[in-house]
Design an enzyme around this catalytic site. Structure first.
Site, PDB file in Angstrom:
ATOM      1  CB  CYS A   1      31.015 -23.980 -40.733  1.00  0.00           C
ATOM      2  SG  CYS A   1      32.000 -25.448 -40.361  1.00  0.00           S
TER       3      CYS A   1
ATOM      4  CG  ASN B   1      26.858 -24.527 -42.099  1.00  0.00           C
ATOM      5  OD1 ASN B   1      27.247 -25.275 -41.208  1.00  0.00           O
ATOM      6  ND2 ASN B   1      25.740 -23.847 -42.020  1.00  0.00           N
ATOM      7  N   GLY B   2      27.878 -27.778 -42.876  1.00  0.00           N
ATOM      8  CA  GLY B   2      27.055 -28.990 -42.861  1.00  0.00           C
ATOM      9  C   GLY B   2      27.914 -30.213 -42.659  1.00  0.00           C
TER      10      GLY B   2
ATOM     11  N   GLY C   1      31.384 -20.923 -35.430  1.00  0.00           N
ATOM     12  CA  GLY C   1      32.634 -21.673 -35.479  1.00  0.00           C
ATOM     13  C   GLY C   1      33.783 -20.812 -35.011  1.00  0.00           C
TER      14      GLY C   1
ATOM     15  CE1 TYR D   1      24.266 -23.075 -27.510  1.00  0.00           C
ATOM     16  CE2 TYR D   1      24.727 -24.374 -29.469  1.00  0.00           C
ATOM     17  CZ  TYR D   1      25.174 -23.670 -28.374  1.00  0.00           C
ATOM     18  OH  TYR D   1      26.508 -23.547 -28.128  1.00  0.00           O
TER      19      TYR D   1
END
Ligand code: SF4
Length: 461
Positions: A2, A103-104, A28, A243
């Site tokens: 995210c 986020n995670g 996201g 990436y």
């Protein structure tokens, strides 16, 4: 995975947050949301499925007033893709309100959720993140940052958090530092973001990274920091550099573009392609690595594969073979550059292999004589439990096939992956302090006891 973004102390906090989320869209695309808190301490939320450009009506944005805002772009790793799982979460509690963007991925979310449910807690989503909201609501400490610290005791896994407790913004990064988080300055205000490209779009200046294990609070009394775990081993996600992050960002203190070019140069040293006529990237995330490969090898770089950026999230798949159709909608080869040539196709990673196989067949159909596949990361052989939605091991093609089987399956003339050591050596701060579990199978922590339940959000038993 995210993207998270937050503003403290700017009268256009929500509008700036919307801009910041545009820059974090790559992290996201399932849903986006903003919580804003006005000068009277009133919190308002707007959340919608889809892209940032689709999610916020002008009238709704006008309602998001005040000098504090946090925002979120979601790519689900725990819990379904549904509006009840869109973030930020906004909860009314006895102290006032708690807003949270995460986020995670929490590796012990299922156990934590069960314990809360056994105590009578009611959940309104299937996200692991909601566990943290419940724990903050129960925390007894006095200051907002101490309440967040208390709530995070016993929480394991990857988290970068933005929390608003009444009129205090608290940001936190897990002690391993898996995911990136930075703080910047904008006038008298502060901006927090997953990546520096989101600071750029609002004109903020990068101050520094939030350190692994650090909790920072900002309110009318100023900015305070609790540095919890100095000296503890960190495990920054190497895949962010390979990436995930944007090449115009600095992540973990280093330029993503620089690290990707270094990955490409190292790949050319380890897996040369003598006699090849051109090098091209699978756009966009592999562009910098392909440039590095071309620079090191001396083989000319060409834009031989064009990506369509206007597909949107879904398209109706024609009845004919789904794989090829999907690849063709997204990519088109430049026949004039490929015809009769021996080509090097550089991609940053191969996950299931379906896209690679489709691309190789497109490139061959466009006239390429030989296709040499080069990958600027090591083979992905294990799942990620720290916030990136890699599939189960059974679906990871490099975990299921030998090198020769892969060459045949992908339809290439040769295949070269970067070595794990080569990949880590290309990282901006050297090879240490990175998580590489999906490439090596060496997990830095205990992995979830019930991974499938975790993906489902640890919902009802
Ligand atoms: Fe990143 Fe892979 Fe570690 Fe997940 S397992 S945090 S994707 S390096």
């Amino acid at each position: 995975m995210c993207g998270i973004f937050g503003v403290y102390g700017h009268r256009d906090a929500a509008a700036l947050t919307q801009l910041g989320l545009y820059s974090l869209q790559h992290r996201g695309q399932e849903s986006a949301g903003i919580v804003a808190v006005d000068e009277g301490g009133r919190a308002r939320v707007s959340r919608a499925m889809g892209l940032v450009s689709e999610g916020f009506e002008e009238a709704e944005m006008m309602e998001l007033k005040g000098p504090i805002a946090i925002g979120h772009t979601r790519y689900s790793t725990a819990g379904a893709s549904a509006i009840e799982n869109a973030q930020p979460i906004l909860a009314r509690v006895r102290h006032g309100h708690i807003a949270l963007a995460h986020n995670g991925n929490l590796t012990n979310a299922v156990e934590l959720r069960r314990a809360l449910e056994d105590g009578g807690a009611i959940f309104s989503s299937t996200m692991d993140s909601e566990v943290i909201v419940h724990r903050i609501a129960r925390a007894q400490a006095k200051s907002p940052e101490a309440r967040v610290a208390e709530a995070l005791e016993g929480v394991e896994g990857a988290y970068c958090l933005m929390v608003v407790l009444d009129e205090t913004v608290v940001v936190a990064r897990d002690p391993h530092g898996w995911r990136p988080l930075v703080v910047g300055k904008l006038g008298d205000g502060f901006v927090f973001a997953s990546e520096t490209c989101a600071l750029d779009i609002v004109g903020a200046t990068l101050e520094r990274e939030i350190l692994p294990g650090e909790i920072v609070a900002i309110d009318e009394h100023g900015l305070r920091s609790i540095k919890g775990t100095e000296g503890a081993p960190v495990h920054r996600c190497v895949f962010e550099h390979v990436y995930f992050a944007r090449p115009d960002s600095k992540v973990f203190g280093g330029s993503v573009d620089h690290s990707r070019r270094a990955l490409g140069r190292q790949l050319a040293k380890e897996c040369p392609s003598p006699g090849a006529d051109i090098v091209f990237a699978v756009p966009d995330s592999s562009n910098s690595a392909a440039l590095g490969y071309a620079a090191q090898s001396g083989i000319p770089y060409e834009l031989a594969l064009i990506r369509n950026h206007y597909i949107g999230r879904t398209f109706i798949q024609p009845t004919q073979a789904g794989r090829d159709a999907k690849v063709k909608v997204k990519y088109n080869p430049v026949r004039e550059l490929l015809e009769g040539k021996s080509v090097v196709m550089v991609d940053d990673s191969i996950v299931r292999g379906t896209t690679t196989r489709g691309l190789v067949s497109l490139v061959r159909a466009a006239g390429a004589r030989e296709v040499h596949m080069r990958v600027s990361s090591a083979p992905i052989i294990s799942s990620c439990y720290y916030g990136i939605d890699t599939p189960r091991r059974e679906e990871l093609i490099a975990a299921q096939m030998t090198h020769d089987e892969l060459v045949r399956h992908l339809g290439v003339d040769s295949l070269g992956y970067l070595s794990l050591d080569g990949m880590l050596a290309a990282m901006p701060e050297g090879p240490d302090g990175y998580c590489h579990a999906c490439f090596s199978g060496r997990y830095p922590t205990a992995i979830p006891l019930e991974p499938e339940l975790l993906r489902a959000g640890g919902g009802p038993r």
